[in-house]
Enzyme design. Structure first.
Site, PDB file in Angstrom:
ATOM      1  CE  LYS A  31      -3.197  -3.114   1.012  1.00 49.38           C
ATOM      2  NZ  LYS A  31      -3.740  -4.038   0.091  1.00 49.38           N
TER       3      LYS A  31
HETATM    4  C1  LIG Z   1      -4.593  -5.084   1.268  1.00 49.38           C
HETATM    5  C2  LIG Z   1      -6.059  -5.250   1.234  1.00 49.38           C
HETATM    6  C3  LIG Z   1      -6.749  -5.850   2.290  1.00 49.38           C
HETATM    7  C4  LIG Z   1      -6.071  -6.509   3.464  1.00 49.38           C
HETATM    8  O1  LIG Z   1      -5.237  -5.679   4.198  1.00 49.38           O
HETATM    9  P1  LIG Z   1      -4.134  -6.351   5.176  1.00 49.38           P
HETATM   10  O2  LIG Z   1      -3.497  -5.154   5.830  1.00 49.38           O
HETATM   11  O3  LIG Z   1      -3.184  -7.099   4.302  1.00 49.38           O
HETATM   12  O4  LIG Z   1      -4.841  -7.209   6.144  1.00 49.38           O
HETATM   13  C5  LIG Z   1      -8.132  -5.898   2.222  1.00 49.38           C
HETATM   14  N1  LIG Z   1      -8.800  -5.409   1.177  1.00 49.38           N
HETATM   15  C6  LIG Z   1      -8.170  -4.847   0.116  1.00 49.38           C
HETATM   16  C7  LIG Z   1      -8.974  -4.295  -1.008  1.00 49.38           C
HETATM   17  C8  LIG Z   1      -6.779  -4.753   0.110  1.00 49.38           C
HETATM   18  O5  LIG Z   1      -6.180  -4.194  -0.945  1.00 49.38           O
END
Ligand SMILES: *Cc1c(COP(=O)(O)O)cnc(C)c1O
Length: 349
Positions: free
Chosen positions: A179
């Site tokens: 992210k």
């Molecule tokens: C990355 C992501 C998640 C999960 O987040 P984590 O921090 O890895 O638990 C959930 N939904 C979407 C759309 C994502 O891109």
């Protein structure tokens, strides 16, 4: 080897971590509140609650609004599986809804069609950072059906003049290394609802409310060490997003007419969590990229193709996005030469 992702962490983050070590307070200290204040400002909301992952954020969002057995929650058929998993883990039923393969987000008409008297909420994903069509989604559900945001990839994104993370009753962010802002693992819930914010704070911290525990909770806290990293990252959010926009423009210029490139609606700002293109012969492209020493990956998952969610469907939009989606290397250590190399593999396919 050209890597798919490379988190942008440096001296500032290292110094912030060192300062936490020095303070001796590794969890529930001042760095949590500082990070939360930064997140609330970035998402233009009153409250942000830092938690241990994006999945934890989604789980607490679902629990905080009282979703449980007997309830249905609409989720996209094409998303990272955590979006649906948290609904199932809360004892409720995730109901898959097809996406528009062009936007890769849920189709408001499909949402309207999927609503039943058991529907409590829609977990709307801004997939890869592309803002979902919010007003259309609001119009698609009856009053009383909550819109919650999976904004895991949408920190910094905007739907018109509104920040993603401020659109739903609750918004959920992730700080996973892929992210834009990362803490290694981490997440947050954003909201303007003070009562829900308090409930989420309590659920994050075993269920404590002062010295009493009115209801059981979890330990989903994010330590000060990671919040300090997050604050450093967040101060650079505008620059990080601008850099991603520059890289995306560079790709798009070379790939126009070769593949379908990411886009957003006029007036929106794409969060660019990932650069995912759509093309025929996706698997051949993956092989060719790997052969050329370039990391690449599928976009994300079509949930009805996983055993846990296999009874629902058909979802032609999700199938198309799943079969054609390809995530290209996307991070600010990429040179113009790297981008050229990636694009030439796709052009020569
Ligand atoms: C990355 C992501 C998640 C999960 O987040 P984590 O921090 O890895 O638990 C959930 N939904 C979407 C759309 C994502 O891109």
């Amino acid at each position: 080897m050209i890597r798919l992702a490379w988190p942008d962490l440096g001296e500032e983050e290292l110094a912030a971590v060192a300062a936490v070590f020095e303070s001796g307070q590794l969890t529930m200290g001042p760095k949590v509140a500082e990070f939360e204040a930064g997140l609330a400002e970035a998402c233009e909301v009153e409250h942000a609650i830092a938690v241990s992952s994006g999945t934890a954020a989604l789980h607490l969002a679902v629990l905080a609004v009282g979703i449980g057995p007997g309830d249905e929650v609409l989720v996209p058929a094409y998303t990272f599986p955590a979006t649906a998993n948290v609904v199932a883990m809360a004892g409720a039923t995730p109901v898959l809804v097809d996406v528009d393969p062009e936007t890769m987000n849920v189709r408001p008409e499909a949402v309207a069609d999927a609503v039943t008297e058991r529907t409590r909420a829609v977990l709307v994903v801004h997939l890869f950072g592309r803002p979902a069509r919010w007003a259309e989604l609001e119009a698609a559900v009856p009053e009383g059906v909550l819109l919650l945001e999976d904004a895991a990839g949408a920190l910094g994104a905007r739907r018109g003049d509104r920040a993603c993370g401020s659109l739903g009753r609750l918004g959920c962010l992730s700080f996973h290394p892929r992210k834009i802002v990362t803490t290694g693992e981490g997440g947050a819930v954003t909201t303007n609802d003070g009562e829900l914010a308090e409930r989420i704070r309590s659920l994050r911290h075993h269920g404590w409310r002062g010295t009493d525990m009115p209801a059981p909770g979890l330990n989903y806290r994010l330590p000060d060490i990671l919040c300090a990293v997050g604050s450093s990252q967040l101060r650079r959010l505008d620059a990080l997003l601008a850099e991603r926009e520059r890289l995306a423009a560079s790709y798009t210029e070379r790939l126009a007419g070769v593949v379908e490139t990411p886009s957003s609606d006029p007036g929106d700002r794409h969060g660019l969590q990932a650069y995912v293109v759509l093309l025929e012969r996706r698997d051949e492209a993956l092989d060719a990229l790997h052969e050329a020493g370039i990391q690449a990956q599928i976009g994300t998952y079509a949930l009805h193709r996983l055993t846990a969610y296999e009874d629902q469907g058909p979802f032609p939009g999700a199938d198309a996005a799943f079969e054609r989606g390809l995530a290209l290397p996307f991070h600010n250590r990429l040179t113009e030469e790297d981008i050229e190399r990636v694009c030439s593999v796709l052009t020569d396919l």
